[in-house]
Design a protein around this motif. Structure first.
Motif, short mmCIF file in Angstrom:
data_model
loop_
_atom_site.label_atom_id
_atom_site.label_comp_id
_atom_site.label_asym_id
_atom_site.label_seq_id
_atom_site.Cartn_x
_atom_site.Cartn_y
_atom_site.Cartn_z
N VAL A 125 39.76 -4.39 29.25
CA VAL A 125 39.82 -5.06 30.55
C VAL A 125 40.74 -4.27 31.47
N GLY A 126 40.26 -3.96 32.66
CA GLY A 126 41.08 -3.26 33.64
C GLY A 126 41.89 -4.24 34.47
N LEU A 156 46.41 -0.82 34.55
CA LEU A 156 46.50 -0.68 33.10
C LEU A 156 45.22 -1.25 32.50
N ARG A 157 45.01 -0.93 31.21
CA ARG A 157 43.87 -1.46 30.50
C ARG A 157 44.34 -2.22 29.27
N GLN A 158 43.66 -3.33 28.99
CA GLN A 158 44.06 -4.24 27.94
C GLN A 158 42.90 -4.44 26.98
N GLY A 159 43.14 -4.20 25.70
CA GLY A 159 42.11 -4.42 24.69
C GLY A 159 42.04 -5.89 24.30
N VAL A 160 40.85 -6.48 24.44
CA VAL A 160 40.65 -7.90 24.14
C VAL A 160 39.35 -8.08 23.38
N ALA A 161 39.39 -8.90 22.32
CA ALA A 161 38.18 -9.33 21.63
C ALA A 161 38.05 -10.83 21.84
N ALA A 162 36.84 -11.29 22.14
CA ALA A 162 36.61 -12.72 22.35
C ALA A 162 35.30 -13.11 21.69
N SER A 163 35.23 -14.34 21.20
CA SER A 163 34.02 -14.82 20.55
C SER A 163 33.76 -16.27 20.91
N GLY A 211 29.44 -29.25 28.80
CA GLY A 211 28.86 -30.17 29.77
C GLY A 211 27.41 -30.46 29.43
N GLN A 212 26.65 -30.91 30.40
CA GLN A 212 25.27 -31.31 30.16
C GLN A 212 24.26 -30.19 30.37
N SER A 213 24.64 -29.18 31.12
CA SER A 213 23.70 -28.09 31.38
C SER A 213 24.45 -26.87 31.91
N GLY A 214 23.74 -25.75 31.98
CA GLY A 214 24.31 -24.53 32.54
C GLY A 214 24.82 -23.59 31.48
N ALA A 215 25.69 -22.69 31.90
CA ALA A 215 26.27 -21.69 31.01
C ALA A 215 27.79 -21.78 31.04
N ILE A 216 28.41 -21.41 29.93
CA ILE A 216 29.87 -21.41 29.80
C ILE A 216 30.31 -19.98 29.54
N GLU A 217 31.10 -19.42 30.44
CA GLU A 217 31.54 -18.03 30.32
C GLU A 217 33.07 -17.96 30.18
N THR A 218 33.52 -17.25 29.17
CA THR A 218 34.96 -17.02 28.97
C THR A 218 35.39 -15.84 29.81
N ARG A 219 36.40 -16.03 30.63
CA ARG A 219 37.00 -14.96 31.41
C ARG A 219 38.51 -15.04 31.28
N LEU A 220 39.19 -13.98 31.66
CA LEU A 220 40.63 -14.02 31.81
C LEU A 220 40.96 -14.55 33.20
N VAL A 265 56.42 -8.18 36.90
CA VAL A 265 55.11 -7.57 37.05
C VAL A 265 54.05 -8.66 37.03
N ALA A 266 53.11 -8.59 37.98
CA ALA A 266 51.97 -9.51 38.04
C ALA A 266 50.69 -8.68 38.04
N CYS A 267 49.71 -9.10 37.23
CA CYS A 267 48.45 -8.36 37.10
C CYS A 267 47.27 -9.32 37.14
N TYR A 268 46.14 -8.81 37.64
CA TYR A 268 44.89 -9.58 37.57
C TYR A 268 43.75 -8.65 37.17
N PRO A 269 42.75 -9.17 36.44
CA PRO A 269 41.65 -8.33 36.00
C PRO A 269 40.73 -7.94 37.15
N ASP A 270 40.35 -6.66 37.20
CA ASP A 270 39.49 -6.16 38.27
C ASP A 270 38.61 -5.02 37.72
N PRO A 271 37.31 -5.26 37.50
CA PRO A 271 36.59 -6.51 37.75
C PRO A 271 36.85 -7.54 36.66
#
Length: 209
Positions: A32-33, A49-56, A155-164, A191-197
Motif C-alpha cells: 500500500v502506498g 512510504l509503502r506498507q506491506g499488508v495482507a487481508a482476507s 447488510g441485505q445487499s451489495g458488496a463489502i470492501e475492506t480498505r485502510l 507523522v500523519a499518512c493516508y493511502p494513495d490510491p
C-alpha cells in the motif's frame, strides 16, 4: 551559503523518510502506498512510504451473516542508524481500518504481535477500528504488529470492501511519532499518512443462496 538549520532540515527529511520506510515493513502480498506529512520544528515535510499488508475475507456471504475480515501487517525492523542518523524510537503508532459500507460492526480482536514495547490495544469508534501501539519501538529492533480480526454483520445487499482508513492529511489512516538524533540535534516529529490510491484489500459479495 548553506546554514546549519538548512542542513538539519534537509538531513531530517531524508532520514525520516528512510526510517519510516520500515514502519510497517514493505514486503507482503499487497504493498500500500502512503502519502505522509511530518510536522517538524523546521516546518511540514512531505514524503511517501509503502506498507506491506495482507487481508482476507470470504468471497460471498448471505444477507445478515456474521463473518470475519483479517488484516495483517508484515513483520519488520527499524534500522539503528541510517546515513549518520541515530534512530532512537517510534511511539504512538495507530493504524486504522474503517467498518466497510453494507456491513455493521460486531467486534474486533488482536492476536500476536511482538517487539512493540507495550501491549497493543484495539478500539472501535465512529465507524473506524484502530490498532494502537504506545511503544516505544527502539531503533534497530525487530517488531510485529498484531493481526486484526474484525467481526462484521452483512447488510441485505451489495458488496463489502475492506480498505485502510484515510483520504488526506486531515483524515489519516496511519499516525506515529518518530525520534531521530543527528549529531547533537534530537528531533521528534508527529507523522500523519493516508493511502494513495486507497484500493480495496478484499471484496465480499452479499448474495442469498
Amino acid at each position: 551559503m548553506t546554514t546549519l538549520c538548512g542542513q538539519v532540515r534537509m538531513s531530517f527529511v531524508v532520514g525520516l523518510a528512510l526510517v519510516l520506510s520500515a514502519v510497517p515493513a514493505v514486503a507482503g502480498p499487497a504493498a500500500v502506498g502512503y502519502r505522509c506529512q511530518a510536522d517538524t520544528k523546521f516546518g511540514r515535510q512531505q514524503f511517501s512510504l509503502r506498507q506491506g499488508v495482507a487481508a482476507s475475507a470470504p468471497g460471498v456471504v448471505q444477507p445478515g451473516a456474521v463473518f470475519d475480515i483479517v488484516v495483517d501487517a508484515d513483520a519488520g525492523s527499524l534500522p539503528g542508524e541510517v546515513k549518520g542518523f541515530k534512530v532512537k524510537e517510534v511511539r504512538d503508532l495507530s493504524l486504522r481500518v474503517p467498518v466497510p459500507a453494507n456491513s455493521s460492526f460486531v467486534g474486533a480482536t488482536l492476536s500476536g504481535g511482538s517487539g512493540l514495547g507495550s501491549t497493543p490495544a484495539v478500539e472501535a469508534a465512529n465507524g473506524v477500528v484502530t490498532i494502537k501501539v504506545s511503544g516505544p519501538i527502539p531503533g534497530g529492533a525487530g517488531y510485529q504488529l498484531p493481526r486484526l480480526t474484525v467481526k462484521l454483520r452483512a447488510g441485505q445487499s451489495g458488496a463489502i470492501e475492506t480498505r485502510l482508513q484515510g483520504s488526506s492529511f486531515d483524515n489519516p489512516g496511519l499516525n506515529l511519532q518518530a525520534t531521530i538524533k543527528w549529531k547533537f540535534v534530537t528531533i521528534k516529529s508527529a507523522v500523519a499518512c493516508y493511502p494513495d490510491p486507497n484500493t480495496p484489500l478484499t471484496h465480499t459479495d452479499i448474495r442469498a443462496t
